[in-house]
Design a protein around this motif. Structure first.
Motif, PDB file in Angstrom:
ATOM      1  N   ALA A 145       0.718  -1.148  -0.030  1.00 43.79           N
ATOM      2  CA  ALA A 145      -0.055  -0.040  -0.062  1.00 43.79           C
ATOM      3  C   ALA A 145       0.832   1.248   0.071  1.00 43.79           C
ATOM      4  CB  ALA A 145      -0.885   0.068   1.263  1.00 43.79           C
ATOM      5  N   GLN A 146       2.100   1.218   0.468  1.00 44.21           N
ATOM      6  CA  GLN A 146       2.971   2.409   0.847  1.00 44.21           C
ATOM      7  C   GLN A 146       3.805   2.554  -0.618  1.00 44.21           C
ATOM      8  OE1 GLN A 146       5.936   2.641   3.716  1.00 44.21           O
ATOM      9  NE2 GLN A 146       4.445   2.745   5.293  1.00 44.21           N
ATOM     10  N   MET A 147       3.816   1.750  -1.498  1.00 43.26           N
ATOM     11  CA  MET A 147       4.677   1.907  -2.629  1.00 43.26           C
ATOM     12  C   MET A 147       4.447   3.332  -3.570  1.00 43.26           C
ATOM     13  SD  MET A 147       5.716  -1.534  -4.633  1.00 43.26           S
ATOM     14  CE  MET A 147       7.085  -1.309  -5.674  1.00 43.26           C
ATOM     15  N   ASP A 148       3.224   3.440  -3.703  1.00 45.64           N
ATOM     16  CA  ASP A 148       3.042   4.701  -4.547  1.00 45.64           C
ATOM     17  C   ASP A 148       2.856   6.103  -3.572  1.00 45.64           C
ATOM     18  OD1 ASP A 148       3.104   2.947  -6.741  1.00 45.64           O
ATOM     19  OD2 ASP A 148       0.884   2.516  -6.302  1.00 45.64           O
ATOM     20  N   LYS A 149       3.246   6.026  -2.388  1.00 46.68           N
ATOM     21  CA  LYS A 149       2.822   7.279  -1.767  1.00 46.68           C
ATOM     22  C   LYS A 149       4.198   8.107  -1.563  1.00 46.68           C
ATOM     23  CE  LYS A 149      -0.552   5.274   1.649  1.00 46.68           C
ATOM     24  NZ  LYS A 149      -0.903   4.904   3.000  1.00 46.68           N
ATOM     25  N   GLY A 150       4.544   8.494  -2.677  1.00 45.37           N
ATOM     26  CA  GLY A 150       5.691   9.516  -2.721  1.00 45.37           C
ATOM     27  C   GLY A 150       7.032   9.233  -2.049  1.00 45.37           C
ATOM     28  N   GLN A 151       7.134  10.048  -1.286  1.00 48.24           N
ATOM     29  CA  GLN A 151       8.519  10.205  -0.232  1.00 48.24           C
ATOM     30  C   GLN A 151       8.210   9.020   0.946  1.00 48.24           C
ATOM     31  OE1 GLN A 151      11.126  11.729  -0.867  1.00 48.24           O
ATOM     32  NE2 GLN A 151      12.379  10.987   0.715  1.00 48.24           N
ATOM     33  N   GLU A 152       7.095   9.001   1.158  1.00 46.89           N
ATOM     34  CA  GLU A 152       6.707   7.718   2.459  1.00 46.89           C
ATOM     35  C   GLU A 152       7.044   6.346   1.903  1.00 46.89           C
ATOM     36  OE1 GLU A 152       3.032   6.088   4.949  1.00 46.89           O
ATOM     37  OE2 GLU A 152       2.813   8.006   3.949  1.00 46.89           O
ATOM     38  N   GLY A 153       6.792   6.198   0.710  1.00 46.08           N
ATOM     39  CA  GLY A 153       7.174   4.962  -0.178  1.00 46.08           C
ATOM     40  C   GLY A 153       8.512   4.714  -0.733  1.00 46.08           C
ATOM     41  N   LYS A 154       9.238   5.742  -0.466  1.00 42.96           N
ATOM     42  CA  LYS A 154      10.804   5.663  -1.235  1.00 42.96           C
ATOM     43  C   LYS A 154      11.428   4.482  -0.972  1.00 42.96           C
ATOM     44  CE  LYS A 154      14.429   8.241  -3.039  1.00 42.96           C
ATOM     45  NZ  LYS A 154      15.442   9.377  -3.252  1.00 42.96           N
ATOM     46  N   LEU A 155      11.661   4.315   0.256  1.00 39.48           N
ATOM     47  CA  LEU A 155      12.222   2.951   0.773  1.00 39.48           C
ATOM     48  C   LEU A 155      11.946   1.549   0.198  1.00 39.48           C
ATOM     49  CD1 LEU A 155      14.713   2.256   2.513  1.00 39.48           C
ATOM     50  CD2 LEU A 155      13.173   1.853   4.531  1.00 39.48           C
ATOM     51  N   VAL A 156      10.460   1.657   0.173  1.00 38.47           N
ATOM     52  CA  VAL A 156       9.977   0.360  -0.421  1.00 38.47           C
ATOM     53  C   VAL A 156      10.018   0.355  -1.829  1.00 38.47           C
ATOM     54  CG1 VAL A 156       7.801  -0.814  -0.789  1.00 38.47           C
ATOM     55  CG2 VAL A 156       7.852   0.456   1.397  1.00 38.47           C
ATOM     56  N   ARG A 157      10.166   1.248  -2.411  1.00 41.95           N
ATOM     57  CA  ARG A 157      10.525   1.247  -3.875  1.00 41.95           C
ATOM     58  C   ARG A 157      11.926   0.850  -4.284  1.00 41.95           C
ATOM     59  NH1 ARG A 157       7.227   6.034  -3.833  1.00 41.95           N
ATOM     60  NH2 ARG A 157       9.055   7.529  -4.159  1.00 41.95           N
ATOM     61  N   ILE A 158      12.933   1.692  -3.471  1.00 40.58           N
ATOM     62  CA  ILE A 158      14.119   1.136  -3.661  1.00 40.58           C
ATOM     63  C   ILE A 158      14.504  -0.471  -3.281  1.00 40.58           C
ATOM     64  CG2 ILE A 158      16.568   1.333  -2.336  1.00 40.58           C
ATOM     65  CD1 ILE A 158      15.774   4.289  -2.051  1.00 40.58           C
ATOM     66  N   LEU A 159      13.904  -0.971  -2.242  1.00 43.71           N
ATOM     67  CA  LEU A 159      13.926  -2.391  -1.662  1.00 43.71           C
ATOM     68  C   LEU A 159      13.485  -3.221  -2.787  1.00 43.71           C
ATOM     69  CD1 LEU A 159      13.934  -2.181   1.891  1.00 43.71           C
ATOM     70  CD2 LEU A 159      15.864  -2.081   0.602  1.00 43.71           C
ATOM     71  N   THR A 160      12.615  -2.727  -3.457  1.00 41.95           N
ATOM     72  CA  THR A 160      11.947  -3.660  -4.573  1.00 41.95           C
ATOM     73  C   THR A 160      12.240  -3.553  -6.065  1.00 41.95           C
ATOM     74  OG1 THR A 160      10.081  -2.133  -4.639  1.00 41.95           O
ATOM     75  CG2 THR A 160       9.634  -4.138  -3.269  1.00 41.95           C
ATOM     76  N   GLY A 161      13.528  -2.515  -6.235  1.00 38.54           N
ATOM     77  CA  GLY A 161      14.268  -2.270  -7.310  1.00 38.54           C
ATOM     78  C   GLY A 161      13.355  -1.408  -8.224  1.00 38.54           C
TER      79      GLY A 161
END
Length: 633
Positions: A145-161
């Motif tokens: 749910a966090q992936m698309d949340k801008g800055q809040e989801g940045k770490l999730v996006r990094i760890l998933t490539g």
């Protein structure tokens, strides 16, 4: 998101297999068998009861016999109090809220004990750990749910490539005089990272020492608490002790695996007990207990007046306990506000006492041994994650072969090492092994980059002694034997014992009994370990040798070291079948436990069909470390 949907599916496959294995084990086991498998305490005695948060009852119990049996009852696990008079019906479930030595506290979903608890023959059964799976599933859904949340989801996006990690521009490296060059580089990489830093720590390279210095520097940099987590209680204990020794204010969530007085002092329970406001809590709890005891004096058969009086007493007890709860919350908040480091297992990071805390940095140790779904529990609490581990050693334990092969065995640590080499620092200097012991592992697993510190590079048991020996049993007729799913080789075990006796006799003759080395005798196969244990017990040396000797599986030796290591390879058959010896990361663990001498005993004809073992045998020959078993027959 597809990434997390796949992980959820794999986790569900693992859950089904784990649940089925547990169910089969419980359904076909007697109370005695469950006790021997570490799943049950029986018999137990109730030592104390008190009312906990809400209307829950906390029962303290003690196991009164078989206190030497290693068990799996741990803080946070689900368990049931049962009566052996009628174990199917007379049982009540709860959560283990404390465990220390032979006592534990079980928080039960009731405000009074059932009548059958007065009739003796009581025990505690460990229940299937559904809670850990619930926490992992919840974390995966939240991450998705966090992936698309801008800055809040940045770490999730990094760890998933989906994004790349960034670093502070113009970072000026800080000096850490107690660390070597690669360790200093690792700490500075961590401090300059904005979202992700990775420390790859091969055996003996001081990964824990490096992490401790990094955590201390992170707290000074951010001036906010650092969450430090690991998959096992043992790893959390080690870091908690080392960080405390550095003068940091450490709060340990959960109960330590190693029960030491000092470690217990770091726990939340102990910190709360020592808090100045606890006197008031104890006074209020005593009052509530008195009201409750008065209420319990009313028997089952009573009239309306008695019923009203009983209700009034219970209401008064609950009202007091509400005050207790708010005072305890104040104490807890005060302790956590002053904490510089909070340590916990991956699932323990979501314990109710710290569930809502957020951190600038989470440090995840032994990340290469952690299931990815469990890693997301602490990661979601952070802006930056630091991972440390070694993906060339043992992977996480997975019950389902299907889930493992489909990707669950592929850790988040491995994925990030492959995706972001710029975020990885490998520690290159090791402080454990003689050069010859280290050489093959360095060549195969670490691109030849490992180097031995001068203090260990040439150390050995005796002057002129060979630090590495491969003893080849090919042609000796030492055939393996299979019992159920495990394999043994009694003749090979006997050869291990003969060689060990000769070696230890030589050491005692040269050094006397003042400088006895520590010895580890290991095998990948449990049945061979049992054979080795049985044979060691019956050797004259076992009775006379005063030094420490451990006989166990390779897996149990991860993270440990000994002066001398014997590895009994076990497999010897005409078809060159090597089974899970083909998991060469397990063999990397085995071969890197020895400080001064490594003795590997196996059948070259069976082993050399594998390129890894053929390479090792050639390495032994090149280093004049090859011997035939015929020399000892």
């Amino acid at each position: 998101m597809a990434y997390f949907k796949r992980l959820l599916d794999l986790l569900d496959t693992e859950l089904q297999e784990d649940r089925q294995t547990y169910r089969e084990l419980i359904e076909r086991s007697s109370v005695q068998e469950r006790k021997e498998n570490g799943l049950t305490w029986y018999p137990i005695a109730i030592r104390d009861t008190e009312l906990g948060r809400g209307d829950y009852l906390i029962v303290e119990v003690e196991r009164t016999t078989n206190t030497d049996i290693i068990h799996q009852l741990r803080f946070g696990a689900s368990a049931a109090l049962f009566s052996q008079h009628d174990p199917q019906n007379d049982r009540i479930e709860g959560i283990i809220s404390h465990q220390s030595e032979n006592r534990l506290k079980l928080t039960l979903r009731t405000d009074e004990l059932p009548d059958w608890s007065d009739n003796g023959k009581l025990g505690i059964d460990l229940l299937f750990d559904e809670n850990s799976y619930d926490e992992m599933r919840g974390a995966l859904r939240q991450a998705s749910a966090q992936m698309d949340k801008g800055q809040e989801g940045k770490l999730v996006r990094i760890l998933t490539g989906e994004d790349r990690p960034s670093f502070q521009q113009g970072w000026k490296p800080l000096p850490f005089p107690s660390l070597n060059e690669s360790q200093q580089h690792a700490v500075n990489m961590i401090l300059s990272s904005n979202e992700l830093g990775i420390v790859h720590g091969p055996p003996g390279t001081g990964k824990t020492t490096t992490l401790v210095q990094a955590i201390k520097a992170l707290y000074q940099q951010d001036e906010s608490p650092v969450l430090v987590v690991a998959p096992s209680n043992t790893a959390v204990d080690l870091l908690s002790e080392k960080l405390d020794a550095q003068g940091l204010n450490v709060v340990r969530v959960g109960n330590p695996a190693r029960v030491s007085e000092h470690l217990m002092e770091l726990t939340i329970d102990s910190r709360m007990s020592a808090h100045s406001s606890m006197k008031e809590v104890k006074k209020l709890k005593k009052q509530a207990s008195e009201y409750r005891n008065l209420a319990h004096r009313y028997k089952r058969n009573f009239g309306k007046a008695e019923r009203d009086q009983r209700k009034a007493l219970f209401d008064e007890a609950r009202k007091i306990l509400k005050d207790v709860e708010s005072t305890e919350q104040y104490i807890l908040d005060d302790i956590l506000r002053k904490a510089q480091v909070i340590t916990a297992t991956l699932v323990g990071a979501n314990h109710y006492t710290v569930r809502n805390l957020r951190y600038k940095t989470v440090v995840l140790d032994e990340a290469a041994q952690a299931l990815e779904p469990a890693c997301w529990i602490p990661i979601l609490k952070a802006q930056r994650v630091i991972m440390a581990g070694d993906h060339q050693q043992l992977a996480p334990t997975i019950k389902s072969d299907e889930a493992a092969k489909a990707g669950l065995a592929h850790t988040l640590f491995e994925k990030c090492v492959a995706m972001y080499p710029e975020a990885v620092t490998m520690l290159e200097e090791q402080y454990r092994m003689n050069n010859e012991i280290m050489g093959y592992s360095s060549e195969v697993f670490y691109d030849g980059k490992l180097k031995a510190h001068a203090s260990v590079a040439t150390h050995r048991l005796l002057a002129g002694d060979k630090p590495l020996v491969f003893i080849d049993t090919a042609g000796c007729g030492y055939e393996e034997k299979t019992l159920g799913t495990s394999t043994s080789n009694p003749e090979e075990a006997a050869l291990v014992m003969r060689h060990a006796e000769l070696l230890l006799t030589e050491i005692i003759s040269a050094n006397g009994s003042s400088e006895l080395p520590s010895v580890g005798i290991i095998s990948p196969y449990k049945q061979q370990v049992e054979t080795l244990k049985d044979q060691w017990i019956h050797t004259p040396m076992a009775k006379s040798y005063g030094g420490p000797v451990s006989v166990n599986t390779i897996d149990s030796f991860q993270g440990q070291e000994r002066d001398v290591i014997y590895i009994s390879m076990t497999r010897s058959n005409p078809d060159s079948r090597i089974g899970f010896l083909s998991e060469i990361r397990r063999m990397n663990v085995a071969m890197t436990r020895a400080r001064k001498k490594l003795v590997v005993i196996g059948d070259s004809a069976t082993l050399s069909q594998s390129p890894f073992y053929a390479g090792f045998i050639k390495y032994a020959e090149d280093n004049d470390a090859y011997q035939s078993a015929w020399e000892f027959m």
